[in-house]
Scaffold this motif. Structure first.
Motif, PDB file in Angstrom:
ATOM      1  N   ALA A 121     -36.164  38.656  76.298  1.00 19.61           N
ATOM      2  CA  ALA A 121     -35.003  37.793  76.522  1.00 19.61           C
ATOM      3  C   ALA A 121     -35.222  36.449  75.811  1.00 19.61           C
ATOM      4  O   ALA A 121     -36.349  36.071  75.506  1.00 19.61           O
ATOM      5  N   LEU A 122     -34.119  35.759  75.615  1.00 21.35           N
ATOM      6  CA  LEU A 122     -34.155  34.473  74.892  1.00 21.35           C
ATOM      7  C   LEU A 122     -35.072  33.458  75.574  1.00 21.35           C
ATOM      8  O   LEU A 122     -35.781  32.693  74.922  1.00 21.35           O
ATOM      9  N   ASN A 123     -35.065  33.477  76.915  1.00 20.27           N
ATOM     10  CA  ASN A 123     -35.848  32.465  77.644  1.00 20.27           C
ATOM     11  C   ASN A 123     -37.271  32.917  77.950  1.00 20.27           C
ATOM     12  O   ASN A 123     -37.959  32.334  78.775  1.00 20.27           O
ATOM     13  N   SER A 124     -37.720  33.980  77.286  1.00 18.58           N
ATOM     14  CA  SER A 124     -39.090  34.448  77.460  1.00 18.58           C
ATOM     15  C   SER A 124     -39.921  33.885  76.303  1.00 18.58           C
ATOM     16  O   SER A 124     -39.785  34.318  75.168  1.00 18.58           O
ATOM     17  N   ASN A 125     -40.730  32.866  76.590  1.00 18.76           N
ATOM     18  CA  ASN A 125     -41.389  32.112  75.526  1.00 18.76           C
ATOM     19  C   ASN A 125     -42.889  31.939  75.724  1.00 18.76           C
ATOM     20  O   ASN A 125     -43.473  30.924  75.357  1.00 18.76           O
ATOM     21  N   GLY A 126     -43.510  32.951  76.310  1.00 16.12           N
ATOM     22  CA  GLY A 126     -44.965  32.886  76.513  1.00 16.12           C
ATOM     23  C   GLY A 126     -45.295  32.570  77.956  1.00 16.12           C
ATOM     24  O   GLY A 126     -44.406  32.275  78.760  1.00 16.12           O
ATOM     25  N   ASN A 127     -46.582  32.661  78.286  1.00 20.95           N
ATOM     26  CA  ASN A 127     -47.047  32.414  79.649  1.00 20.95           C
ATOM     27  C   ASN A 127     -46.883  30.928  79.999  1.00 20.95           C
ATOM     28  O   ASN A 127     -47.589  30.066  79.490  1.00 20.95           O
ATOM     29  N   GLU A 128     -45.948  30.667  80.916  1.00 22.27           N
ATOM     30  CA  GLU A 128     -45.588  29.277  81.232  1.00 22.27           C
ATOM     31  C   GLU A 128     -46.728  28.474  81.822  1.00 22.27           C
ATOM     32  O   GLU A 128     -46.741  27.247  81.742  1.00 22.27           O
ATOM     33  N   LYS A 129     -47.658  29.190  82.468  1.00 14.22           N
ATOM     34  CA  LYS A 129     -48.751  28.477  83.138  1.00 14.22           C
ATOM     35  C   LYS A 129     -49.956  28.316  82.219  1.00 14.22           C
ATOM     36  O   LYS A 129     -51.048  27.999  82.675  1.00 14.22           O
ATOM     37  N   SER A 130     -49.761  28.570  80.940  1.00 17.18           N
ATOM     38  CA  SER A 130     -50.907  28.513  80.028  1.00 17.18           C
ATOM     39  C   SER A 130     -50.583  27.673  78.811  1.00 17.18           C
ATOM     40  O   SER A 130     -49.436  27.259  78.596  1.00 17.18           O
ATOM     41  N   ILE A 131     -51.598  27.472  77.999  1.00 12.96           N
ATOM     42  CA  ILE A 131     -51.461  26.726  76.752  1.00 12.96           C
ATOM     43  C   ILE A 131     -50.561  27.474  75.765  1.00 12.96           C
ATOM     44  O   ILE A 131     -50.044  26.904  74.807  1.00 12.96           O
ATOM     45  N   GLY A 132     -50.350  28.788  76.048  1.00 11.84           N
ATOM     46  CA  GLY A 132     -49.508  29.608  75.176  1.00 11.84           C
ATOM     47  C   GLY A 132     -48.015  29.436  75.414  1.00 11.84           C
ATOM     48  O   GLY A 132     -47.191  30.000  74.687  1.00 11.84           O
ATOM     49  N   ASN A 133     -47.654  28.637  76.425  1.00 12.12           N
ATOM     50  CA  ASN A 133     -46.240  28.390  76.703  1.00 12.12           C
ATOM     51  C   ASN A 133     -45.560  27.807  75.456  1.00 12.12           C
ATOM     52  O   ASN A 133     -46.086  26.879  74.855  1.00 12.12           O
ATOM     53  N   HIS A 134     -44.422  28.387  75.081  1.00 10.07           N
ATOM     54  CA  HIS A 134     -43.643  28.001  73.885  1.00 10.07           C
ATOM     55  C   HIS A 134     -44.191  28.587  72.588  1.00 10.07           C
ATOM     56  O   HIS A 134     -43.672  28.276  71.513  1.00 10.07           O
ATOM     57  N   PHE A 135     -45.237  29.428  72.672  1.00  6.91           N
ATOM     58  CA  PHE A 135     -45.753  30.056  71.451  1.00  6.91           C
ATOM     59  C   PHE A 135     -45.302  31.520  71.329  1.00  6.91           C
ATOM     60  O   PHE A 135     -45.944  32.311  70.645  1.00  6.91           O
ATOM     61  N   ALA A 136     -44.210  31.849  72.021  1.00  7.55           N
ATOM     62  CA  ALA A 136     -43.539  33.136  71.798  1.00  7.55           C
ATOM     63  C   ALA A 136     -42.053  32.841  71.640  1.00  7.55           C
ATOM     64  O   ALA A 136     -41.480  32.076  72.420  1.00  7.55           O
ATOM     65  N   LEU A 137     -41.445  33.413  70.611  1.00 11.81           N
ATOM     66  CA  LEU A 137     -40.006  33.256  70.406  1.00 11.81           C
ATOM     67  C   LEU A 137     -39.371  34.635  70.378  1.00 11.81           C
ATOM     68  O   LEU A 137     -39.924  35.561  69.773  1.00 11.81           O
ATOM     69  N   ASN A 138     -38.216  34.758  71.036  1.00 10.52           N
ATOM     70  CA  ASN A 138     -37.482  36.015  71.028  1.00 10.52           C
ATOM     71  C   ASN A 138     -36.047  35.781  70.592  1.00 10.52           C
ATOM     72  O   ASN A 138     -35.417  34.812  71.009  1.00 10.52           O
ATOM     73  N   VAL A 139     -35.558  36.672  69.746  1.00  8.91           N
ATOM     74  CA  VAL A 139     -34.187  36.586  69.260  1.00  8.91           C
ATOM     75  C   VAL A 139     -33.475  37.890  69.643  1.00  8.91           C
ATOM     76  O   VAL A 139     -33.453  38.860  68.888  1.00  8.91           O
ATOM     77  N   PRO A 140     -32.917  37.926  70.883  1.00  8.50           N
ATOM     78  CA  PRO A 140     -32.238  39.130  71.377  1.00  8.50           C
ATOM     79  C   PRO A 140     -30.843  39.230  70.761  1.00  8.50           C
ATOM     80  O   PRO A 140     -30.096  38.245  70.781  1.00  8.50           O
ATOM     81  N   ILE A 141     -30.515  40.390  70.205  1.00  8.08           N
ATOM     82  CA  ILE A 141     -29.302  40.522  69.398  1.00  8.08           C
ATOM     83  C   ILE A 141     -28.446  41.694  69.906  1.00  8.08           C
ATOM     84  O   ILE A 141     -28.970  42.778  70.161  1.00  8.08           O
ATOM     85  N   PRO A 142     -27.116  41.492  70.034  1.00 12.73           N
ATOM     86  CA  PRO A 142     -26.229  42.610  70.406  1.00 12.73           C
ATOM     87  C   PRO A 142     -26.135  43.620  69.266  1.00 12.73           C
ATOM     88  O   PRO A 142     -26.605  43.369  68.165  1.00 12.73           O
ATOM     89  N   LYS A 143     -25.472  44.763  69.531  1.00 12.49           N
ATOM     90  CA  LYS A 143     -25.461  45.802  68.497  1.00 12.49           C
ATOM     91  C   LYS A 143     -24.542  45.454  67.326  1.00 12.49           C
ATOM     92  O   LYS A 143     -23.626  44.639  67.457  1.00 12.49           O
ATOM     93  N   GLY A 144     -24.851  46.047  66.179  1.00  7.63           N
ATOM     94  CA  GLY A 144     -23.937  45.963  65.035  1.00  7.63           C
ATOM     95  C   GLY A 144     -24.129  44.787  64.107  1.00  7.63           C
ATOM     96  O   GLY A 144     -23.328  44.596  63.182  1.00  7.63           O
ATOM     97  N   ILE A 145     -25.175  43.968  64.282  1.00  6.56           N
ATOM     98  CA  ILE A 145     -25.346  42.775  63.449  1.00  6.56           C
ATOM     99  C   ILE A 145     -25.375  43.160  61.962  1.00  6.56           C
ATOM    100  O   ILE A 145     -25.943  44.193  61.592  1.00  6.56           O
ATOM    101  N   ASP A 146     -24.718  42.327  61.114  1.00  5.52           N
ATOM    102  CA  ASP A 146     -24.658  42.650  59.685  1.00  5.52           C
ATOM    103  C   ASP A 146     -25.662  41.815  58.878  1.00  5.52           C
ATOM    104  O   ASP A 146     -26.362  40.959  59.431  1.00  5.52           O
ATOM    105  N   ASP A 147     -25.709  42.073  57.578  1.00  8.53           N
ATOM    106  CA  ASP A 147     -26.695  41.445  56.687  1.00  8.53           C
ATOM    107  C   ASP A 147     -26.674  39.924  56.769  1.00  8.53           C
ATOM    108  O   ASP A 147     -27.710  39.280  56.974  1.00  8.53           O
TER     109      ASP A 147
END
Ligand code: ZLS
Ligand code: CA
Ligand code: ZN
Length: 389
Positions: free
Chosen positions: A222-248
């Protein structure tokens, strides 16, 4: 003979063992290792092997695989076959069930350790400074967990490769354009600020019109899933969830803005790009509308960052298009331009690429339009804005 010379600037290596081609997950299973045979035929048909260093990969050792995976699980994988499965389940106390997605098949242990070995060799070529770009189309199996197979993936060669890269590089960026979320890689490094993971994927309910509200596999990212919030890794994961049919154009807008800003701010010293080809239009499992050139643009964009680059395969379930995309991307890596007409006189299975519905012997057939495009500009803006924040 093909007009392909070793270009200046980039050293590219190709890591592969053709024994992976003979594996069968099962007759109805969508994962077909012979897509790798088709890829090899096209790559060689165009003569791209003359522009790269070609390595025959050796299988990874159990110790190598145990750098991430649970030791009992590695032991199990190294012994498993349809004949030994029942016996092994008693020893490992049914902790390792087989599933329809991840069946136990003949020769599977050889297959698993070979695709992993190819990734490890590719990493070595990068860290030894022999290659600027190292390619393993048989790797990129991003769903495997520490002690569990998932989504056609048993050993997570990507995690193992990144762990090895971290011995030489302070920060590694992982980018995943497979239509599925790169959950296994994200999870493994969720608490690290030295590995940033960035996955573009289909997300949400598979079929809005159906009564059954199943999520597109694996349902995470999900968009708001960005790494383990309780760790130094918080904000070091990015997710780009996309609906179907996206074009070039829509996909490239997302990819270039978000990846561009990530490169500026994270300043990786090495990049791993998982090029799952199930994000192409017409894929048997995917629901995007990407053409081969747009898929390849992602690689071209990442190559411009000018840091050591590991290129891996992943999903891809319409074999002829997987072969087309990965051949085009091999050419982008070495800096060659390929003719639109496939080298049919050299390809052993020309039928696979012939006929209207198989792309008429061309390298860049139109693949868009299989799925209704449900993506709006407002959604694109929202995704970009969240990622920038
Ligand atoms: O990213 O959606 C699922 C899980 C299920 C539905 C399918 N059944 C069999 C199990 C439960 C919820 N699995 C996905 C996994 C997709 C993995 C993508 C890997 C990657 O591309 C990286 C390599 C899924 N989608 C489609 C199938 N499984 C699937 C379709 C058809 C079959 C045949 C063989 C097996 C059972 C019948 C199967 C799986
Ligand atoms: Ca992805
Ligand atoms: Zn996939």
């Amino acid at each position: 003979e093909n007009g392909i010379e070793r270009p200046q600037g980039y050293n590219v290596s190709y890591h592969y063992n053709r024994r992976v081609e003979n594996m069968h997950f099962g007759r109805t299973h969508p994962m077909k290792p012979w897509r790798l045979t088709l890829t090899k035929h096209l790559v060689m048909g165009y003569g791209l092997q003359f522009a790269m260093d070609n390595y025959d990969a050796l299988p990874a050792s159990k110790e190598t695989v145990a750098a991430f995976h649970d030791e009992d699980y590695v032991d199990f994988l190294s012994k498993v076959s349809p004949q030994t499965f029942d016996e092994l389940c008693k020893i490992y106390e049914d902790r390792i069930p087989q599933s329809a997605d991840c069946p136990v098949f003949d020769g599977m242990q050889e297959y698993l350790f070979l695709y992993t070995g190819a990734t490890m060799e590719a990493v070595s070529a990068l860290t030894n400074h022999q290659s600027d770009i190292a390619i393993n189309w048989s790797g990129g199996l991003h769903h495997a967990h520490k002690s569990e197979a998932s989504g056609f993936c048993y050993i997570n060669d990507i995690v193992l490769g990144i762990v090895e890269l971290l011995k030489c590089h302070q920060r590694v960026l992982y980018i995943d354009i497979d239509v599925h979320h790169g959950d296994g890689v994200e999870e493994a490094f969720a608490s690290s600020d030295r590995v940033m993971t960035l996955s573009f994927h289909r997300y949400g309910i598979i079929d809005e019109d159906s009564r059954e509200k199943h999520l597109f596999f694996p349902g995470t990212g999900a968009l708001n899933s960005n790494g383990n919030e309780k760790s130094i890794g918080n904000h070091f994961a990015l997710n780009v969830p996309i609906p179907k049919g996206i074009d070039d154009d829509q996909f490239l807008y997302l990819f270039e803005t978000i990846t561009g800003r990530t490169l500026e701010h994270f300043r990786p010293q090495a990049i791993v790009l998982q090029c799952g080809a199930d994000s192409l239009g017409g894929d048997r499992l995917g629901q995007f509308n990407l053409n081969i050139r747009a898929h390849g643009e992602c690689l071209a964009f990442v190559k411009k960052a000018g840091v050591p680059l590991l290129i891996l395969g992943g999903g891809g379930y319409t074999a002829r298009n997987v072969a087309r995309a990965w051949t085009h991307e091999t050419a982008l890596a070495v800096g060659a331009t390929l003719s639109e007409e496939l080298p049919m006189h050299i390809v052993p299975r020309p039928q696979a690429f012939m006929g209207r519905e198989h792309g008429d012997g061309r390298l860049y057939p139109e693949l868009a339009g299989f799925h209704k495009n449900n993506v709006t500009q407002k959604e694109l803006d929202l995704l970009v804005e969240h990622c920038h924040e």
